[in-house]
Design a protein around this motif. Structure first.
Motif, PDB file in Angstrom:
ATOM      1  N   ILE A  62      47.991  56.779  52.431  1.00  0.00           N
ATOM      2  CA  ILE A  62      48.058  56.529  50.986  1.00  0.00           C
ATOM      3  C   ILE A  62      48.576  55.116  50.729  1.00  0.00           C
ATOM      4  N   GLY A  63      49.603  54.719  51.484  1.00  0.00           N
ATOM      5  CA  GLY A  63      50.124  53.369  51.328  1.00  0.00           C
ATOM      6  C   GLY A  63      49.076  52.308  51.637  1.00  0.00           C
ATOM      7  N   SER A  64      48.220  52.583  52.644  1.00  0.00           N
ATOM      8  CA  SER A  64      47.189  51.603  53.001  1.00  0.00           C
ATOM      9  C   SER A  64      46.160  51.427  51.886  1.00  0.00           C
ATOM     10  N   SER A  65      45.967  52.452  51.057  1.00  0.00           N
ATOM     11  CA  SER A  65      44.972  52.353  49.973  1.00  0.00           C
ATOM     12  C   SER A  65      45.359  51.291  48.951  1.00  0.00           C
ATOM     13  N   PHE A  66      46.655  50.996  48.837  1.00  0.00           N
ATOM     14  CA  PHE A  66      47.087  49.957  47.896  1.00  0.00           C
ATOM     15  C   PHE A  66      46.614  48.574  48.345  1.00  0.00           C
ATOM     16  N   PHE A  67      46.268  48.463  49.627  1.00  0.00           N
ATOM     17  CA  PHE A  67      45.770  47.172  50.096  1.00  0.00           C
ATOM     18  C   PHE A  67      44.476  46.806  49.383  1.00  0.00           C
ATOM     19  N   THR A  68      43.638  47.813  49.141  1.00  0.00           N
ATOM     20  CA  THR A  68      42.372  47.537  48.457  1.00  0.00           C
ATOM     21  C   THR A  68      42.606  47.106  47.027  1.00  0.00           C
ATOM     22  N   VAL A  69      43.645  47.636  46.401  1.00  0.00           N
ATOM     23  CA  VAL A  69      43.986  47.178  45.050  1.00  0.00           C
ATOM     24  C   VAL A  69      44.249  45.682  45.072  1.00  0.00           C
ATOM     25  N   GLY A  70      45.001  45.236  46.086  1.00  0.00           N
ATOM     26  CA  GLY A  70      45.269  43.814  46.214  1.00  0.00           C
ATOM     27  C   GLY A  70      44.017  43.016  46.519  1.00  0.00           C
ATOM     28  N   VAL A  71      43.174  43.538  47.414  1.00  0.00           N
ATOM     29  CA  VAL A  71      41.953  42.824  47.784  1.00  0.00           C
ATOM     30  C   VAL A  71      41.044  42.630  46.573  1.00  0.00           C
ATOM     31  N   VAL A  72      40.790  43.713  45.846  1.00  0.00           N
ATOM     32  CA  VAL A  72      39.850  43.664  44.713  1.00  0.00           C
ATOM     33  C   VAL A  72      40.389  42.789  43.590  1.00  0.00           C
ATOM     34  N   THR A  73      41.652  42.940  43.274  1.00  0.00           N
ATOM     35  CA  THR A  73      42.206  42.231  42.122  1.00  0.00           C
ATOM     36  C   THR A  73      42.712  40.830  42.465  1.00  0.00           C
ATOM     37  N   LEU A  74      42.646  40.451  43.729  1.00  0.00           N
ATOM     38  CA  LEU A  74      42.953  39.065  44.109  1.00  0.00           C
ATOM     39  C   LEU A  74      41.678  38.302  44.463  1.00  0.00           C
ATOM     40  N   PHE A  75      40.867  38.875  45.350  1.00  0.00           N
ATOM     41  CA  PHE A  75      39.653  38.186  45.776  1.00  0.00           C
ATOM     42  C   PHE A  75      38.715  37.892  44.611  1.00  0.00           C
ATOM     43  N   ASN A  76      38.409  38.908  43.820  1.00  0.00           N
ATOM     44  CA  ASN A  76      37.384  38.744  42.788  1.00  0.00           C
ATOM     45  C   ASN A  76      37.768  37.745  41.710  1.00  0.00           C
ATOM     46  N   PRO A  77      38.970  37.807  41.132  1.00  0.00           N
ATOM     47  CA  PRO A  77      39.335  36.756  40.176  1.00  0.00           C
ATOM     48  C   PRO A  77      39.318  35.363  40.785  1.00  0.00           C
ATOM     49  N   VAL A  78      39.739  35.248  42.059  1.00  0.00           N
ATOM     50  CA  VAL A  78      39.732  33.931  42.705  1.00  0.00           C
ATOM     51  C   VAL A  78      38.308  33.406  42.830  1.00  0.00           C
ATOM     52  N   PHE A  79      37.389  34.234  43.355  1.00  0.00           N
ATOM     53  CA  PHE A  79      36.005  33.790  43.523  1.00  0.00           C
ATOM     54  C   PHE A  79      35.374  33.430  42.182  1.00  0.00           C
ATOM     55  N   ASN A  80      35.575  34.274  41.182  1.00  0.00           N
ATOM     56  CA  ASN A  80      34.987  34.003  39.867  1.00  0.00           C
ATOM     57  C   ASN A  80      35.614  32.763  39.231  1.00  0.00           C
ATOM     58  N   TYR A  81      36.915  32.616  39.392  1.00  0.00           N
ATOM     59  CA  TYR A  81      37.621  31.467  38.815  1.00  0.00           C
ATOM     60  C   TYR A  81      37.168  30.164  39.453  1.00  0.00           C
ATOM     61  N   LEU A  82      37.060  30.162  40.794  1.00  0.00           N
ATOM     62  CA  LEU A  82      36.620  28.949  41.481  1.00  0.00           C
ATOM     63  C   LEU A  82      35.156  28.640  41.150  1.00  0.00           C
ATOM     64  N   GLY A  83      34.318  29.676  41.093  1.00  0.00           N
ATOM     65  CA  GLY A  83      32.916  29.462  40.758  1.00  0.00           C
ATOM     66  C   GLY A  83      32.723  28.927  39.356  1.00  0.00           C
ATOM     67  N   MET A  84      33.537  29.409  38.402  1.00  0.00           N
ATOM     68  CA  MET A  84      33.419  28.963  37.020  1.00  0.00           C
ATOM     69  C   MET A  84      34.107  27.612  36.811  1.00  0.00           C
ATOM     70  N   GLY A  85      35.157  27.356  37.566  1.00  0.00           N
ATOM     71  CA  GLY A  85      35.876  26.095  37.411  1.00  0.00           C
ATOM     72  C   GLY A  85      35.193  24.926  38.086  1.00  0.00           C
TER      73      GLY A  85
END
Length: 455
Positions: A357-380
């Motif tokens: 269960i604790g490991s599942s929180f890793f995906t929360v970090g992956v999704v909510t960190l990777f995606n905003p970064v990629f979209n932000y860099l692509g748009m910026g």
């Protein structure tokens, strides 16, 4: 012929192919982990040397985009040829890798296969930006990056059953077959999406049909004044943007930390679920499904946030790329929570479901960190998306390659709980980054000559 005007069904097919390509190359990194023990026996090497098979593959697909992604921005080359020819080399090089007779031979070809398989890991985001408008590319990059996470997650699951039954060489053959099928699909179904390349080919056809040599595309007009120095500047663009732009550098550093922790963390799973809970190799692979379940929950919620919070505001004159960053606030907290929870719940006295269960929180970090970064860099930095994503891939691969090398020493000397706590403490140090760029990113962007200034 403008890729932005193609039918939705065609765009969906392109997106599907890019996602499957991303998954099929990434799975080649982590599927190897399950066969590392057999490699140690066959070649008589230590655990650290065996881990180099993972690290050099990762280094290869980190360095590769620094060459392939800028090349894909050359109008004469386009993106399609880069994908097809590098993937062909990737598949062919698996043969000497799988039939390697000694460790040096194996490691050399692991690096080369990673290098040749790398274009999908960075140029894929640029391909999505070629065909989708800014509103829908946010969804596309989220799904594309999620496939990049699923590759390392499903690798140990597949390898956990294949390696004990067939040996380490079959972990190579499994994803080789997958990539061979992907290669055939790309060859027959993936069209060229680079607008500059399409226009250049159109100008050539018109000159041939009409005999009018004055008909030229804009890229040909620009290239007429290009020198070798200009071409070298384009080839080095991924390096210069990664290290000269503060926004790019720190965002890349954050995602690199996440990626490094992911690969280092994978090394602790056999120690926890094999050593503490007594799982066999197949069951040890299945524990990675906790991360997959986290993705099933988090990705739809993130897409809903994009749908209702971002998409309606894209046409607003007051919209800023920094408005994409708030999900990172959640991801910045989820990463240390995951590491502390997983590390300190991994005890014989505590049921094995708790660290999962604790490991599942890793995906929360992956999704909510990777995606905003990629979209932000692509748009910026919309003028150089392939080079921007290539620099990010280099940072991620550098950390992903180096972190597993000290995983045995970390977890054997400190233990599972303190070792994960050390990683969690490092993750806490990075928490201020999204807040800084959310509030001050616009000011920093406008100080850059490469970033977007109109919003």
């Amino acid at each position: 012929q403008n890729p932005q005007n193609w039918p939705d069904s065609w765009k969906l097919l392109i997106g599907f192919q890019i996602c499957i390509l991303n998954f099929s190359v990434y799975i080649g990194s982590s599927v190897y982990i399950s066969g590392a023990g057999d490699i140690m026996k066959d070649f008589g090497v230590s655990q650290t040397v065996a881990t180099l098979g993972l690290s050099l593959y990762t280094v290869g697909y980190g360095i590769g985009p620094m060459l392939w992604s800028p090349l894909s921005e050359f109008p004469k080359l386009g993106r399609n040829g880069i994908y097809v020819y590098t993937l062909l080399a990737f598949v062919l090089l698996q043969l000497p890798t799988g039939f390697a007779t000694n460790m040096p031979m194996f490691l050399i070809f692991r690096f080369l296969t990673g290098f040749c398989g790398s274009p999908s890991l960075s140029t894929g985001g640029a391909t999505l930006m070629d065909v989708y408008d800014p509103a829908r590319v946010l969804y596309g990059i989220c799904i594309y990056s999620s496939f990049g996470v699923l590759g390392p997650v499903f690798g140990p699951i597949i390898g956990g059953f294949v390696a004990p039954a067939k040996g380490w060489r079959w972990t190579i053959w499994v994803f080789t077959w997958l990539d061979a099928c992907v290669l055939l699909m790309l060859f027959f179904l993936l069209p060229e999406t680079s607008a500059a390349n399409i226009l250049l080919k159109r100008a050539k056809r018109l000159r041939k049909a009409t005999g009018d040599k004055r008909l030229r595309s804009q890229s040909e007009i620009d290239a007429a004044h290009h020198t070798l120095r200009d071409d070298l500047v384009i080839l080095s663009r991924a390096f210069t943007l990664a290290f000269s732009e503060p926004i790019v550098f720190f965002m890349d550093l954050y995602t690199a930390l996440l990626y490094g922790v992911l690969f280092l963390w994978f090394e602790s799973f056999p120690l926890v679920f094999g050593g503490i809970y007594g799982f066999d190799s197949g069951a040890q692979g299945l524990v990675f499904l906790g991360i997959f379940v986290g993705a099933i929950i988090t990705v739809p919620l993130f897409l809903l946030w994009v749908r209702y919070r971002i998409t309606p505001r894209l046409t607003d004159p007051s919209f800023k790329p920094e408005m994409l960053l708030p999900p990172m606030f959640l991801g910045a907290a989820a990463l240390p929570i995951c590491l502390f929870w997983y590390g300190w719940s991994a005890k014989e006295s505590i049921h094995w479901i708790m660290p999962i269960i604790g490991s599942s929180f890793f995906t929360v970090g992956v999704v909510t960190l990777f995606n905003p970064v990629f979209n932000y860099l692509g748009m910026g930095y919309p003028a150089y998306p392939a080079s921007i994503f290539a620099g990010n891939a280099l940072f991620r691969a550098s950390f992903g390659a180096s972190f597993p090398l000290f995983a045995p020493a970390l977890f054997h000397r400190l233990g599972i709980g303190p070792g994960n706590s050390l990683l969690g403490g490092i993750a806490i140090c990075f928490v201020p980054i999204p807040f800084i760029f959310h509030y001050y990113g616009e000011r920093i962007r406008h100080m850059s000559k490469n970033a977007r200034h109109d919003i």
